[in-house]
Write a protein that holds these residues in place. Sequence first.
Motif, PDB file in Angstrom:
ATOM      1  N   ALA A  48       0.825  -1.218   0.000  1.00  0.00           N
ATOM      2  CA  ALA A  48       0.000   0.000   0.000  1.00  0.00           C
ATOM      3  C   ALA A  48       0.854   1.262   0.000  1.00  0.00           C
ATOM      4  CB  ALA A  48      -0.922  -0.003   1.207  1.00  0.00           C
ATOM      5  N   ALA A  49       1.963   1.239   0.749  1.00  0.00           N
ATOM      6  CA  ALA A  49       2.761   2.456   0.933  1.00  0.00           C
ATOM      7  C   ALA A  49       3.667   2.760  -0.257  1.00  0.00           C
ATOM      8  CB  ALA A  49       3.601   2.339   2.201  1.00  0.00           C
ATOM      9  N   LEU A  50       4.283   1.747  -0.836  1.00  0.00           N
ATOM     10  CA  LEU A  50       5.227   1.988  -1.928  1.00  0.00           C
ATOM     11  C   LEU A  50       4.576   2.685  -3.122  1.00  0.00           C
ATOM     12  CD1 LEU A  50       8.143   1.656  -2.888  1.00  0.00           C
ATOM     13  CD2 LEU A  50       7.473  -0.524  -3.879  1.00  0.00           C
ATOM     14  N   PRO A  51       3.425   2.216  -3.625  1.00  0.00           N
ATOM     15  CA  PRO A  51       2.802   2.953  -4.735  1.00  0.00           C
ATOM     16  C   PRO A  51       2.375   4.374  -4.342  1.00  0.00           C
ATOM     17  CG  PRO A  51       1.927   0.736  -4.640  1.00  0.00           C
ATOM     18  CD  PRO A  51       2.759   0.920  -3.415  1.00  0.00           C
ATOM     19  N   SER A  52       1.922   4.555  -3.109  1.00  0.00           N
ATOM     20  CA  SER A  52       1.501   5.892  -2.681  1.00  0.00           C
ATOM     21  C   SER A  52       2.672   6.859  -2.638  1.00  0.00           C
ATOM     22  CB  SER A  52       0.856   5.822  -1.297  1.00  0.00           C
ATOM     23  OG  SER A  52      -0.268   4.999  -1.320  1.00  0.00           O
ATOM     24  N   VAL A  53       3.768   6.422  -2.034  1.00  0.00           N
ATOM     25  CA  VAL A  53       4.950   7.279  -1.931  1.00  0.00           C
ATOM     26  C   VAL A  53       5.545   7.528  -3.311  1.00  0.00           C
ATOM     27  CG1 VAL A  53       7.300   7.402  -1.016  1.00  0.00           C
ATOM     28  CG2 VAL A  53       5.435   6.634   0.454  1.00  0.00           C
ATOM     29  N   ALA A  54       5.607   6.500  -4.133  1.00  0.00           N
ATOM     30  CA  ALA A  54       6.152   6.665  -5.485  1.00  0.00           C
ATOM     31  C   ALA A  54       5.294   7.635  -6.294  1.00  0.00           C
ATOM     32  CB  ALA A  54       6.234   5.314  -6.195  1.00  0.00           C
ATOM     33  N   GLY A  55       3.976   7.532  -6.171  1.00  0.00           N
ATOM     34  CA  GLY A  55       3.096   8.456  -6.880  1.00  0.00           C
ATOM     35  C   GLY A  55       3.262   9.888  -6.407  1.00  0.00           C
ATOM     36  N   LEU A  56       3.423  10.068  -5.105  1.00  0.00           N
ATOM     37  CA  LEU A  56       3.622  11.409  -4.552  1.00  0.00           C
ATOM     38  C   LEU A  56       4.931  12.012  -5.047  1.00  0.00           C
ATOM     39  CD1 LEU A  56       2.658  13.595  -2.502  1.00  0.00           C
ATOM     40  CD2 LEU A  56       4.075  12.426  -0.823  1.00  0.00           C
ATOM     41  N   VAL A  57       5.999  11.246  -4.978  1.00  0.00           N
ATOM     42  CA  VAL A  57       7.307  11.737  -5.417  1.00  0.00           C
ATOM     43  C   VAL A  57       7.301  12.025  -6.923  1.00  0.00           C
ATOM     44  CG1 VAL A  57       9.733  11.062  -5.708  1.00  0.00           C
ATOM     45  CG2 VAL A  57       8.582  10.645  -3.537  1.00  0.00           C
ATOM     46  N   ALA A  58       6.741  11.112  -7.709  1.00  0.00           N
ATOM     47  CA  ALA A  58       6.697  11.320  -9.160  1.00  0.00           C
ATOM     48  C   ALA A  58       5.846  12.544  -9.506  1.00  0.00           C
ATOM     49  CB  ALA A  58       6.143  10.079  -9.851  1.00  0.00           C
ATOM     50  N   GLY A  59       4.755  12.736  -8.814  1.00  0.00           N
ATOM     51  CA  GLY A  59       3.911  13.895  -9.064  1.00  0.00           C
ATOM     52  C   GLY A  59       4.618  15.202  -8.759  1.00  0.00           C
ATOM     53  N   LYS A  60       5.345  15.246  -7.637  1.00  0.00           N
ATOM     54  CA  LYS A  60       6.086  16.462  -7.296  1.00  0.00           C
ATOM     55  C   LYS A  60       7.223  16.719  -8.282  1.00  0.00           C
ATOM     56  CE  LYS A  60       3.891  18.006  -3.822  1.00  0.00           C
ATOM     57  NZ  LYS A  60       3.201  19.280  -3.899  1.00  0.00           N
ATOM     58  N   GLY A  99       1.132   9.712 -13.782  1.00  0.00           N
ATOM     59  CA  GLY A  99       0.602   9.104 -12.568  1.00  0.00           C
ATOM     60  C   GLY A  99       0.155   7.672 -12.778  1.00  0.00           C
ATOM     61  N   ALA A 100      -0.510   7.398 -13.882  1.00  0.00           N
ATOM     62  CA  ALA A 100      -0.958   6.035 -14.183  1.00  0.00           C
ATOM     63  C   ALA A 100       0.231   5.103 -14.398  1.00  0.00           C
ATOM     64  CB  ALA A 100      -1.864   6.041 -15.399  1.00  0.00           C
ATOM     65  N   ALA A 101       1.234   5.589 -15.120  1.00  0.00           N
ATOM     66  CA  ALA A 101       2.419   4.756 -15.364  1.00  0.00           C
ATOM     67  C   ALA A 101       3.159   4.454 -14.067  1.00  0.00           C
ATOM     68  CB  ALA A 101       3.343   5.457 -16.355  1.00  0.00           C
ATOM     69  N   VAL A 102       3.331   5.462 -13.242  1.00  0.00           N
ATOM     70  CA  VAL A 102       4.035   5.256 -11.969  1.00  0.00           C
ATOM     71  C   VAL A 102       3.237   4.327 -11.061  1.00  0.00           C
ATOM     72  CG1 VAL A 102       4.760   6.432  -9.846  1.00  0.00           C
ATOM     73  CG2 VAL A 102       5.364   7.383 -12.059  1.00  0.00           C
ATOM     74  N   ALA A 103       1.918   4.494 -11.022  1.00  0.00           N
ATOM     75  CA  ALA A 103       1.088   3.631 -10.182  1.00  0.00           C
ATOM     76  C   ALA A 103       1.189   2.171 -10.623  1.00  0.00           C
ATOM     77  CB  ALA A 103      -0.363   4.097 -10.225  1.00  0.00           C
ATOM     78  N   THR A 104       1.140   1.941 -11.919  1.00  0.00           N
ATOM     79  CA  THR A 104       1.235   0.573 -12.435  1.00  0.00           C
ATOM     80  C   THR A 104       2.594  -0.033 -12.136  1.00  0.00           C
ATOM     81  OG1 THR A 104      -0.331   1.091 -14.190  1.00  0.00           O
ATOM     82  CG2 THR A 104       1.063  -0.847 -14.504  1.00  0.00           C
ATOM     83  N   LEU A 105       3.646   0.705 -12.429  1.00  0.00           N
ATOM     84  CA  LEU A 105       4.996   0.174 -12.207  1.00  0.00           C
ATOM     85  C   LEU A 105       5.294  -0.042 -10.725  1.00  0.00           C
ATOM     86  CD1 LEU A 105       6.987   2.245 -14.837  1.00  0.00           C
ATOM     87  CD2 LEU A 105       6.363  -0.178 -14.947  1.00  0.00           C
ATOM     88  N   SER A 106       4.878   0.865  -9.887  1.00  0.00           N
ATOM     89  CA  SER A 106       5.170   0.710  -8.458  1.00  0.00           C
ATOM     90  C   SER A 106       4.334  -0.408  -7.833  1.00  0.00           C
ATOM     91  CB  SER A 106       4.962   2.031  -7.716  1.00  0.00           C
ATOM     92  OG  SER A 106       3.628   2.463  -7.826  1.00  0.00           O
ATOM     93  N   THR A 107       3.109  -0.599  -8.310  1.00  0.00           N
ATOM     94  CA  THR A 107       2.300  -1.713  -7.807  1.00  0.00           C
ATOM     95  C   THR A 107       2.927  -3.042  -8.200  1.00  0.00           C
ATOM     96  OG1 THR A 107       0.296  -0.371  -7.924  1.00  0.00           O
ATOM     97  CG2 THR A 107       0.005  -2.756  -7.859  1.00  0.00           C
ATOM     98  N   ARG A 108       3.376  -3.137  -9.440  1.00  0.00           N
ATOM     99  CA  ARG A 108       4.031  -4.372  -9.892  1.00  0.00           C
ATOM    100  C   ARG A 108       5.333  -4.617  -9.136  1.00  0.00           C
ATOM    101  NH1 ARG A 108       3.471  -4.270 -16.462  1.00  0.00           N
ATOM    102  NH2 ARG A 108       1.199  -4.465 -16.538  1.00  0.00           N
TER     103      ARG A 108
END
Length: 123
Positions: A48-60, A99-108
């Motif tokens: 749960a945390a890794l995709p959230s943090v990755a999405g936040l960092v990628a967005g910033k 955001g979609a790309a980062v979410a997919t990659l970080s979830t995988r």
Amino acid sequence: MTDYRYDDEPSAADHVVAQLERVNAKVDEMRAKMEQDPDSMGDKILKAALPSVAGLVAGKLFDMAWNRGTAKRFGDVRQESAKGLLLSVAFAALSAAVGAAVATLSTRSSQAIVDRRHRRAHR
């Protein structure tokens, strides 16, 4: 004299006991399902945390890069202008794609980390 019930209607106590048996069966089913789940609490937090943090960092990072790039190329653009509107639409579209790309990659990748931990634990 004592009055006994000889009718076939279940009493209130029988009804309560039947409901408690249904609850007990459901609890047993949920316990078995939980015990069969190979993920620990740490695994679930990681997934749960890794995709959230990755999405936040990628967005910033994308926001910073966008602001620097548009400031260099277009200067100070007002939001009310047509150019500002087009830039806002382009930012929204590109930000959603990133955001979609980062979410997919970080979830995988988080699932791959958990799978690797499970393989190592079963050796």
